[in-house]
Design a protein around this motif. Structure first.
Motif, PDB file in Angstrom:
ATOM      1  N   LEU A   3       1.533   9.946   3.476  1.00 63.51           N
ATOM      2  CA  LEU A   3       2.172   8.638   3.361  1.00 63.51           C
ATOM      3  C   LEU A   3       1.918   8.026   1.992  1.00 63.51           C
ATOM      4  CD1 LEU A   3       3.846   6.541   4.824  1.00 63.51           C
ATOM      5  CD2 LEU A   3       1.738   5.545   5.678  1.00 63.51           C
ATOM      6  N   LEU A   4       0.741   8.274   1.446  1.00 63.39           N
ATOM      7  CA  LEU A   4       0.420   7.760   0.118  1.00 63.39           C
ATOM      8  C   LEU A   4       1.346   8.359  -0.934  1.00 63.39           C
ATOM      9  CD1 LEU A   4      -1.432   6.013  -1.613  1.00 63.39           C
ATOM     10  CD2 LEU A   4      -2.908   8.009  -1.870  1.00 63.39           C
ATOM     11  N   ASN A   5       1.639   9.649  -0.829  1.00 63.74           N
ATOM     12  CA  ASN A   5       2.567  10.286  -1.776  1.00 63.74           C
ATOM     13  C   ASN A   5       3.964   9.704  -1.654  1.00 63.74           C
ATOM     14  OD1 ASN A   5       0.572  11.911  -2.785  1.00 63.74           O
ATOM     15  ND2 ASN A   5       1.093  13.649  -1.488  1.00 63.74           N
ATOM     16  N   VAL A   6       4.381   9.402  -0.432  1.00 65.41           N
ATOM     17  CA  VAL A   6       5.703   8.800  -0.227  1.00 65.41           C
ATOM     18  C   VAL A   6       5.766   7.424  -0.874  1.00 65.41           C
ATOM     19  CG1 VAL A   6       7.299   7.928   1.515  1.00 65.41           C
ATOM     20  CG2 VAL A   6       6.159  10.112   1.864  1.00 65.41           C
ATOM     21  N   VAL A   7       4.701   6.640  -0.670  1.00 58.87           N
ATOM     22  CA  VAL A   7       4.676   5.288  -1.260  1.00 58.87           C
ATOM     23  C   VAL A   7       4.677   5.371  -2.781  1.00 58.87           C
ATOM     24  CG1 VAL A   7       3.280   3.204  -1.488  1.00 58.87           C
ATOM     25  CG2 VAL A   7       3.608   4.230   0.748  1.00 58.87           C
ATOM     26  N   ILE A   8       3.888   6.288  -3.334  1.00 58.31           N
ATOM     27  CA  ILE A   8       3.853   6.454  -4.792  1.00 58.31           C
ATOM     28  C   ILE A   8       5.218   6.882  -5.303  1.00 58.31           C
ATOM     29  CG2 ILE A   8       2.888   7.876  -6.643  1.00 58.31           C
ATOM     30  CD1 ILE A   8       0.232   7.805  -5.103  1.00 58.31           C
TER      31      ILE A   8
END
Length: 63
Positions: A3-8
């Motif tokens: 999810l962090l990669n998606v947000v970034i």
């Protein structure tokens, strides 16, 4: 993809789109089309990542 990669990725895409809209002069209609295309591509990408649509089995980003 976490999810962090998606947000970034969303932040980077949004920042890039803001830079293009802010600093590259172009006609309003072209800017609208560009924004619409980016939103549609990001939406399809998100739907594919979260498994809402599975019609694009060969369209994997990352692992």
């Amino acid at each position: 993809m976490s999810l962090l990669n998606v947000v970034i990725a969303l932040v980077v895409i949004g920042f890039g789109l803001w830079l293009i809209n802010r600093f590259i002069p172009m006609a309003g209609s072209i800017k609208t089309i560009l924004n619409l295309v980016v939103v549609i591509v990001v939406l399809v990408w998100l739907l594919n990542i979260f498994g809402v649509i599975s019609h694009f089995p060969d369209l994997h980003l990352g692992r």
